[in-house]
Design a protein around this motif. Structure first.
Motif, mmCIF file in Angstrom:
data_model
loop_
_atom_site.group_PDB
_atom_site.id
_atom_site.type_symbol
_atom_site.label_atom_id
_atom_site.label_comp_id
_atom_site.label_asym_id
_atom_site.label_seq_id
_atom_site.Cartn_x
_atom_site.Cartn_y
_atom_site.Cartn_z
ATOM 1 N N ARG A 81 47.477 30.292 60.568
ATOM 2 C CA ARG A 81 48.525 31.033 59.679
ATOM 3 C C ARG A 81 47.542 32.093 58.736
ATOM 4 N N CYS A 82 46.241 32.006 58.686
ATOM 5 C CA CYS A 82 45.564 32.885 57.956
ATOM 6 C C CYS A 82 45.559 34.355 58.526
ATOM 7 N N GLN A 83 45.860 35.289 57.641
ATOM 8 C CA GLN A 83 45.511 36.917 58.011
ATOM 9 C C GLN A 83 44.219 37.137 58.051
ATOM 10 N N TRP A 84 43.520 36.659 58.939
ATOM 11 C CA TRP A 84 42.173 36.834 59.149
ATOM 12 C C TRP A 84 41.606 38.051 59.208
ATOM 13 N N ALA A 85 42.582 38.951 60.108
ATOM 14 C CA ALA A 85 42.021 40.695 59.945
ATOM 15 C C ALA A 85 42.131 41.077 58.644
ATOM 16 N N VAL A 86 43.050 40.875 57.707
ATOM 17 C CA VAL A 86 43.153 41.340 56.500
ATOM 18 C C VAL A 86 42.125 40.972 55.603
ATOM 19 N N LEU A 87 41.899 39.588 55.820
ATOM 20 C CA LEU A 87 40.808 39.124 54.891
ATOM 21 C C LEU A 87 39.229 39.798 55.502
ATOM 22 N N GLN A 88 39.008 39.949 56.425
ATOM 23 C CA GLN A 88 37.891 40.608 56.898
ATOM 24 C C GLN A 88 37.879 41.991 56.485
ATOM 25 N N SER A 89 38.917 42.868 56.674
ATOM 26 C CA SER A 89 39.028 44.013 56.079
ATOM 27 C C SER A 89 38.690 44.102 54.641
ATOM 28 N N GLU A 90 39.237 43.143 53.879
ATOM 29 C CA GLU A 90 39.008 43.330 52.179
ATOM 30 C C GLU A 90 37.463 42.694 51.971
ATOM 31 N N ALA A 95 31.762 44.674 50.665
ATOM 32 C CA ALA A 95 30.541 44.902 50.889
ATOM 33 C C ALA A 95 30.168 46.588 50.946
ATOM 34 N N ALA A 96 30.947 47.366 51.557
ATOM 35 C CA ALA A 96 30.940 48.988 51.480
ATOM 36 C C ALA A 96 30.833 49.293 49.898
ATOM 37 N N LEU A 97 31.410 48.754 48.979
ATOM 38 C CA LEU A 97 31.440 49.261 47.445
ATOM 39 C C LEU A 97 29.963 48.602 46.944
ATOM 40 N N ARG A 99 27.440 48.370 48.681
ATOM 41 C CA ARG A 99 26.351 49.220 48.802
ATOM 42 C C ARG A 99 26.292 50.632 47.894
ATOM 43 N N GLU A 100 27.637 51.204 47.785
ATOM 44 C CA GLU A 100 27.980 52.316 46.928
ATOM 45 C C GLU A 100 27.333 52.103 45.518
ATOM 46 N N LEU A 101 27.827 50.949 45.005
ATOM 47 C CA LEU A 101 27.181 50.712 43.654
ATOM 48 C C LEU A 101 25.676 50.048 43.455
ATOM 49 N N ARG A 102 25.163 49.908 44.652
ATOM 50 C CA ARG A 102 23.881 49.035 44.664
ATOM 51 C C ARG A 102 23.943 47.827 43.811
ATOM 52 N N LEU A 103 25.165 47.154 44.002
ATOM 53 C CA LEU A 103 25.337 46.000 43.342
ATOM 54 C C LEU A 103 25.396 44.562 44.286
ATOM 55 N N TRP A 104 24.379 43.567 43.893
ATOM 56 C CA TRP A 104 24.449 42.678 44.642
ATOM 57 C C TRP A 104 25.947 41.732 44.094
ATOM 58 N N THR A 105 26.599 41.124 45.286
ATOM 59 C CA THR A 105 27.917 40.776 45.088
ATOM 60 C C THR A 105 27.964 39.378 45.815
ATOM 61 N N VAL A 106 28.210 38.165 44.833
ATOM 62 C CA VAL A 106 28.456 36.895 45.414
ATOM 63 C C VAL A 106 29.894 36.488 45.322
ATOM 64 N N ILE A 107 30.530 36.630 46.671
ATOM 65 C CA ILE A 107 31.944 36.442 46.890
ATOM 66 C C ILE A 107 32.305 35.259 47.455
ATOM 67 N N PRO A 108 33.114 34.295 47.075
ATOM 68 C CA PRO A 108 33.687 33.256 47.955
ATOM 69 C C PRO A 108 34.585 33.728 48.979
ATOM 70 N N SER A 109 34.840 33.008 50.013
ATOM 71 C CA SER A 109 35.694 33.183 50.979
ATOM 72 C C SER A 109 35.754 32.172 52.288
ATOM 73 N N ILE A 126 26.037 39.105 49.108
ATOM 74 C CA ILE A 126 26.071 40.693 49.786
ATOM 75 C C ILE A 126 25.164 41.287 48.996
ATOM 76 N N SER A 127 24.042 41.993 49.670
ATOM 77 C CA SER A 127 22.871 42.503 48.850
ATOM 78 C C SER A 127 23.442 43.992 48.460
ATOM 79 N N ASP A 128 22.367 44.659 47.652
ATOM 80 C CA ASP A 128 22.931 46.332 46.964
ATOM 81 C C ASP A 128 22.791 47.062 48.244
ATOM 82 N N ARG A 129 22.593 46.737 49.564
ATOM 83 C CA ARG A 129 22.791 47.584 50.558
ATOM 84 C C ARG A 129 23.668 47.166 51.538
#
Length: 300
Positions: A81-90, A95-97, A99-109, A126-129
Protein backbone atom coordinates in the motif's frame (compact mmCIF):
# COMPACT_ATOMS: atom_id res chain seq x y z
CA UNK A 1 39.41 12.73 17.38
CA UNK A 2 39.19 15.05 20.38
CA UNK A 3 40.41 14.07 23.82
CA UNK A 4 37.98 11.71 25.58
CA UNK A 5 35.35 13.73 27.42
CA UNK A 6 36.29 16.85 25.49
CA UNK A 7 34.12 17.10 22.36
CA UNK A 8 34.72 19.73 19.75
CA UNK A 9 31.87 22.12 18.90
CA UNK A 10 29.13 21.58 16.36
CA UNK A 11 25.93 23.53 15.73
CA UNK A 12 22.86 21.27 15.92
CA UNK A 13 19.28 22.01 14.85
CA UNK A 14 16.36 19.93 16.11
CA UNK A 15 13.11 20.08 14.15
CA UNK A 16 9.44 19.49 14.73
CA UNK A 17 7.21 18.77 11.74
CA UNK A 18 3.62 17.62 11.15
CA UNK A 19 3.40 13.83 10.94
CA UNK A 20 1.05 12.19 8.45
CA UNK A 21 -0.09 8.58 8.68
CA UNK A 22 -1.17 7.39 5.23
CA UNK A 23 1.68 6.24 2.94
CA UNK A 24 -0.88 5.57 0.18
CA UNK A 25 -1.30 9.34 -0.24
CA UNK A 26 1.44 10.43 -2.62
CA UNK A 27 0.63 14.13 -2.36
CA UNK A 28 0.81 13.98 1.45
CA UNK A 29 4.28 12.41 1.16
CA UNK A 30 5.34 15.22 -1.19
CA UNK A 31 3.99 17.88 1.18
CA UNK A 32 5.95 16.32 4.06
CA UNK A 33 9.08 16.37 1.90
CA UNK A 34 8.58 20.05 1.10
CA UNK A 35 8.16 20.87 4.79
CA UNK A 36 11.30 18.96 5.71
CA UNK A 37 13.31 20.78 3.06
CA UNK A 38 11.96 24.16 4.19
CA UNK A 39 13.19 23.44 7.72
CA UNK A 40 16.54 22.28 6.37
CA UNK A 41 16.92 25.68 4.74
CA UNK A 42 15.91 27.41 7.98
CA UNK A 43 18.44 25.37 9.94
CA UNK A 44 21.14 26.24 7.42
CA UNK A 45 20.24 29.93 7.64
CA UNK A 46 20.79 29.72 11.41
CA UNK A 47 24.23 28.23 10.88
CA UNK A 48 23.42 24.60 11.70
CA UNK A 49 25.88 21.92 10.67
CA UNK A 50 23.44 19.07 11.34
CA UNK A 51 19.63 18.91 11.54
CA UNK A 52 17.57 16.22 13.28
CA UNK A 53 13.94 15.32 12.42
CA UNK A 54 11.15 13.40 14.22
CA UNK A 55 9.96 9.88 13.54
CA UNK A 56 7.45 10.06 10.70
CA UNK A 57 8.81 13.30 9.26
CA UNK A 58 7.85 12.01 5.80
CA UNK A 59 5.19 9.57 7.00
CA UNK A 60 4.48 7.45 10.07
CA UNK A 61 2.29 4.67 8.63
CA UNK A 62 -0.76 4.13 10.80
CA UNK A 63 -1.35 0.61 12.08
CA UNK A 64 -5.00 0.66 10.97
CA UNK A 65 -4.18 2.25 7.63
CA UNK A 66 -1.73 -0.55 6.86
CA UNK A 67 -3.63 -3.45 8.44
CA UNK A 68 -5.00 -6.18 6.16
CA UNK A 69 -7.80 -6.40 8.74
CA UNK A 70 -8.39 -2.64 8.83
CA UNK A 71 -9.63 -0.07 9.08
CA UNK A 72 -11.23 -1.28 12.32
CA UNK A 73 -8.79 -3.97 13.47
CA UNK A 74 -5.03 -4.23 13.73
CA UNK A 75 -3.44 -6.97 11.67
CA UNK A 76 -0.36 -7.65 9.55
CA UNK A 77 0.71 -4.60 7.56
CA UNK A 78 0.29 -4.67 3.79
CA UNK A 79 3.36 -2.75 2.66
CA UNK A 80 2.29 -2.87 -0.98
CA UNK A 81 0.00 0.00 0.00
CA UNK A 82 2.98 2.30 0.44
CA UNK A 83 3.83 4.71 -2.38
CA UNK A 84 7.47 3.59 -2.33
CA UNK A 85 8.46 5.47 -5.48
CA UNK A 86 7.18 8.78 -4.06
CA UNK A 87 8.83 8.15 -0.70
CA UNK A 88 12.18 7.38 -2.33
CA UNK A 89 11.87 10.45 -4.54
CA UNK A 90 11.34 12.71 -1.52
CA UNK A 91 14.27 11.17 0.33
CA UNK A 92 16.46 11.67 -2.75
CA UNK A 93 15.42 15.34 -2.89
CA UNK A 94 16.30 15.70 0.80
CA UNK A 95 19.72 14.16 0.18
CA UNK A 96 20.31 16.50 -2.75
CA UNK A 97 19.47 19.52 -0.61
CA UNK A 98 21.76 18.26 2.17
CA UNK A 99 24.56 18.32 -0.35
CA UNK A 100 23.61 21.76 -1.64
CA UNK A 101 23.44 23.23 1.88
CA UNK A 102 26.43 21.22 3.16
CA UNK A 103 24.13 20.14 5.99
CA UNK A 104 24.19 16.78 7.74
CA UNK A 105 20.60 15.56 7.91
CA UNK A 106 19.15 12.87 10.16
CA UNK A 107 15.78 11.87 8.72
CA UNK A 108 13.57 8.97 9.88
CA UNK A 109 11.82 6.80 7.32
CA UNK A 110 10.65 3.29 6.58
CA UNK A 111 13.51 1.26 5.08
CA UNK A 112 12.30 -1.33 2.59
CA UNK A 113 13.72 -4.85 2.73
CA UNK A 114 13.51 -7.75 0.30
CA UNK A 115 10.06 -9.35 0.38
CA UNK A 116 8.49 -10.98 2.26
CA UNK A 117 10.54 -9.40 5.07
CA UNK A 118 8.94 -6.48 6.81
CA UNK A 119 10.78 -3.15 6.55
CA UNK A 120 12.82 -1.50 9.27
CA UNK A 121 11.73 1.64 11.08
CA UNK A 122 14.87 3.67 10.53
CA UNK A 123 16.89 6.85 10.85
CA UNK A 124 18.94 7.74 7.76
CA UNK A 125 22.11 9.73 8.39
CA UNK A 126 22.82 11.81 5.28
CA UNK A 127 26.18 13.56 5.17
CA UNK A 128 26.90 17.06 3.94
CA UNK A 129 27.93 15.46 0.66
CA UNK A 130 24.44 14.09 0.12
CA UNK A 131 25.15 10.39 0.69
CA UNK A 132 23.70 8.02 3.28
CA UNK A 133 26.65 7.25 5.56
CA UNK A 134 24.78 5.00 7.98
CA UNK A 135 21.31 3.98 9.10
CA UNK A 136 19.87 3.19 12.51
CA UNK A 137 17.05 0.64 12.72
CA UNK A 138 14.76 0.73 15.76
CA UNK A 139 15.56 -2.28 17.95
CA UNK A 140 13.11 -2.26 20.86
CA UNK A 141 9.82 -1.87 19.05
CA UNK A 142 6.34 -1.58 20.48
CA UNK A 143 4.25 -4.75 20.59
CA UNK A 144 2.20 -3.65 17.56
CA UNK A 145 5.27 -2.65 15.55
CA UNK A 146 7.10 -5.94 16.08
CA UNK A 147 3.97 -8.12 15.78
CA UNK A 148 2.50 -6.62 12.63
CA UNK A 149 4.65 -3.96 10.98
CA UNK A 150 8.46 -3.94 11.20
CA UNK A 151 11.59 -6.05 11.45
CA UNK A 152 13.69 -4.97 14.46
CA UNK A 153 17.23 -3.70 14.11
CA UNK A 154 20.20 -5.38 15.76
CA UNK A 155 22.85 -2.83 16.72
CA UNK A 156 23.62 0.72 17.89
CA UNK A 157 24.90 3.25 15.36
CA UNK A 158 27.32 6.13 15.82
CA UNK A 159 28.71 8.75 13.47
CA UNK A 160 30.99 11.79 13.82
CA UNK A 161 30.52 15.36 12.62
CA UNK A 162 33.39 17.80 13.15
CA UNK A 163 34.81 15.77 16.04
CA UNK A 164 31.47 15.35 17.83
CA UNK A 165 30.11 11.80 18.08
CA UNK A 166 26.38 11.11 17.77
CA UNK A 167 24.24 8.08 18.57
CA UNK A 168 20.71 7.35 17.33
CA UNK A 169 17.55 6.07 19.00
CA UNK A 170 14.00 5.93 17.75
CA UNK A 171 10.34 5.33 18.49
CA UNK A 172 9.67 4.14 22.04
CA UNK A 173 13.30 3.51 22.95
CA UNK A 174 13.22 6.44 25.39
CA UNK A 175 11.89 3.87 27.89
CA UNK A 176 15.06 1.73 27.84
CA UNK A 177 17.89 3.29 29.87
CA UNK A 178 20.24 0.47 28.88
CA UNK A 179 20.26 1.80 25.30
CA UNK A 180 21.34 5.23 26.49
CA UNK A 181 23.98 3.67 28.77
CA UNK A 182 25.24 1.67 25.78
CA UNK A 183 25.89 4.90 23.89
CA UNK A 184 27.78 6.35 26.86
CA UNK A 185 30.12 3.36 26.64
CA UNK A 186 30.51 4.06 22.92
CA UNK A 187 31.81 7.56 23.72
CA UNK A 188 28.98 9.51 22.15
CA UNK A 189 28.65 13.20 22.92
CA UNK A 190 24.98 13.48 21.89
CA UNK A 191 22.09 11.06 21.39
CA UNK A 192 19.55 11.95 18.71
CA UNK A 193 16.14 10.56 19.73
CA UNK A 194 13.25 10.77 17.26
CA UNK A 195 9.69 9.81 18.15
CA UNK A 196 6.23 10.11 16.64
CA UNK A 197 4.43 10.40 19.95
CA UNK A 198 5.09 11.49 23.49
CA UNK A 199 3.68 10.57 26.87
CA UNK A 200 3.60 12.89 29.82
CA UNK A 201 7.06 11.85 30.99
CA UNK A 202 8.94 11.57 27.67
CA UNK A 203 10.63 14.95 28.04
CA UNK A 204 11.48 14.21 31.68
CA UNK A 205 12.96 10.85 30.73
CA UNK A 206 15.07 12.53 28.04
CA UNK A 207 16.40 14.99 30.63
CA UNK A 208 17.19 12.11 32.97
CA UNK A 209 19.11 10.19 30.31
CA UNK A 210 21.14 13.32 29.50
CA UNK A 211 21.98 13.99 33.15
CA UNK A 212 22.76 10.38 34.10
CA UNK A 213 25.07 9.87 31.11
CA UNK A 214 26.48 13.42 31.00
CA UNK A 215 25.89 13.96 27.29
CA UNK A 216 23.57 16.05 25.14
CA UNK A 217 20.18 14.63 24.07
CA UNK A 218 18.21 15.96 21.11
CA UNK A 219 14.48 15.19 21.35
CA UNK A 220 12.62 15.53 18.04
CA UNK A 221 8.81 15.17 18.07
CA UNK A 222 5.88 15.98 15.76
CA UNK A 223 4.19 19.36 15.88
CA UNK A 224 1.05 17.56 17.07
CA UNK A 225 2.73 17.04 20.45
CA UNK A 226 4.46 20.39 20.77
CA UNK A 227 1.93 21.77 23.25
CA UNK A 228 3.07 19.29 25.90
CA UNK A 229 6.57 18.29 24.71
CA UNK A 230 8.08 20.46 21.97
CA UNK A 231 11.29 19.41 20.29
CA UNK A 232 14.43 20.55 22.05
CA UNK A 233 18.05 19.96 23.00
CA UNK A 234 19.15 19.04 26.53
CA UNK A 235 22.55 19.80 28.06
CA UNK A 236 24.70 17.13 29.76
CA UNK A 237 23.45 18.29 33.17
CA UNK A 238 19.79 17.74 32.20
CA UNK A 239 18.84 21.38 31.52
CA UNK A 240 17.03 22.42 28.35
CA UNK A 241 19.25 24.54 26.11
CA UNK A 242 16.61 25.37 23.50
CA UNK A 243 13.10 24.25 22.54
CA UNK A 244 10.81 24.76 19.57
CA UNK A 245 7.58 26.74 20.06
CA UNK A 246 4.75 24.92 21.83
CA UNK A 247 2.21 26.07 19.24
CA UNK A 248 2.00 23.25 16.66
CA UNK A 249 4.21 25.17 14.23
CA UNK A 250 6.91 23.53 12.06
CA UNK A 251 10.15 24.94 13.39
CA UNK A 252 13.75 24.35 14.43
CA UNK A 253 15.73 25.12 17.57
CA UNK A 254 19.48 25.55 17.14
CA UNK A 255 22.34 25.41 19.66
CA UNK A 256 26.09 24.88 19.78
CA UNK A 257 27.10 21.60 21.36
CA UNK A 258 30.17 22.49 23.38
CA UNK A 259 31.20 22.80 27.01
CA UNK A 260 31.17 26.58 27.08
CA UNK A 261 28.48 26.70 29.80
CA UNK A 262 29.60 26.02 33.37
CA UNK A 263 26.98 23.31 33.91
CA UNK A 264 27.83 21.44 30.71
CA UNK A 265 31.55 21.72 31.39
CA UNK A 266 31.17 20.25 34.89
CA UNK A 267 29.09 17.32 33.60
CA UNK A 268 31.41 16.54 30.68
CA UNK A 269 34.73 17.23 32.41
CA UNK A 270 34.11 15.84 35.89
CA UNK A 271 30.87 13.86 36.32
CA UNK A 272 31.20 11.54 33.31
CA UNK A 273 34.88 10.62 33.83
CA UNK A 274 34.31 10.00 37.54
CA UNK A 275 31.34 7.69 36.92
CA UNK A 276 33.43 5.74 34.46
CA UNK A 277 36.25 5.43 36.97
CA UNK A 278 33.82 4.41 39.71
CA UNK A 279 32.62 1.50 37.58
CA UNK A 280 36.12 0.06 37.14
CA UNK A 281 36.31 -1.47 40.62
CA UNK A 282 38.26 1.29 42.33
CA UNK A 283 36.24 0.80 45.54
CA UNK A 284 37.64 -2.69 46.10
CA UNK A 285 40.89 -1.46 47.64
CA UNK A 286 38.94 0.65 50.11
CA UNK A 287 36.67 -2.14 51.34
CA UNK A 288 37.37 -3.45 54.85
CA UNK A 289 36.75 -6.64 56.81
CA UNK A 290 35.24 -5.69 60.13
CA UNK A 291 32.84 -7.56 62.46
CA UNK A 292 30.59 -4.55 62.69
CA UNK A 293 30.43 -4.43 58.91
CA UNK A 294 29.53 -8.10 58.53
CA UNK A 295 26.90 -8.05 61.27
CA UNK A 296 23.88 -6.39 59.62
CA UNK A 297 22.01 -6.31 62.93
CA UNK A 298 24.76 -4.57 64.89
CA UNK A 299 23.50 -2.01 67.39
CA UNK A 300 24.10 1.66 66.86
Amino acid sequence: MPEAGKPESVRLAVAQTPVRHDPRDGEALRESGREVRALMREASTQGARIVHFPEGAICFPGKLVMSVNGPDAVGPADWDRCQWAVLQSELAAIAALARELRLWTVIPSVHRLTGPNRPHNSLYVISDRGGVVTRYDERLLSKTKVSYMYSPGVSPVTFDVDGVRFGCLLGMEIHYPELFAEYEKLDVDCVLFSTSGTSGNTAVQAQGHAAVNSYWVSLSVPTQHSATAPSGIIAPNGDWLARCPADDSPSVAVVNLDDSSEAAAEAVTYARPWRREARTGLYTEHQVIDPRSEDRTAAF
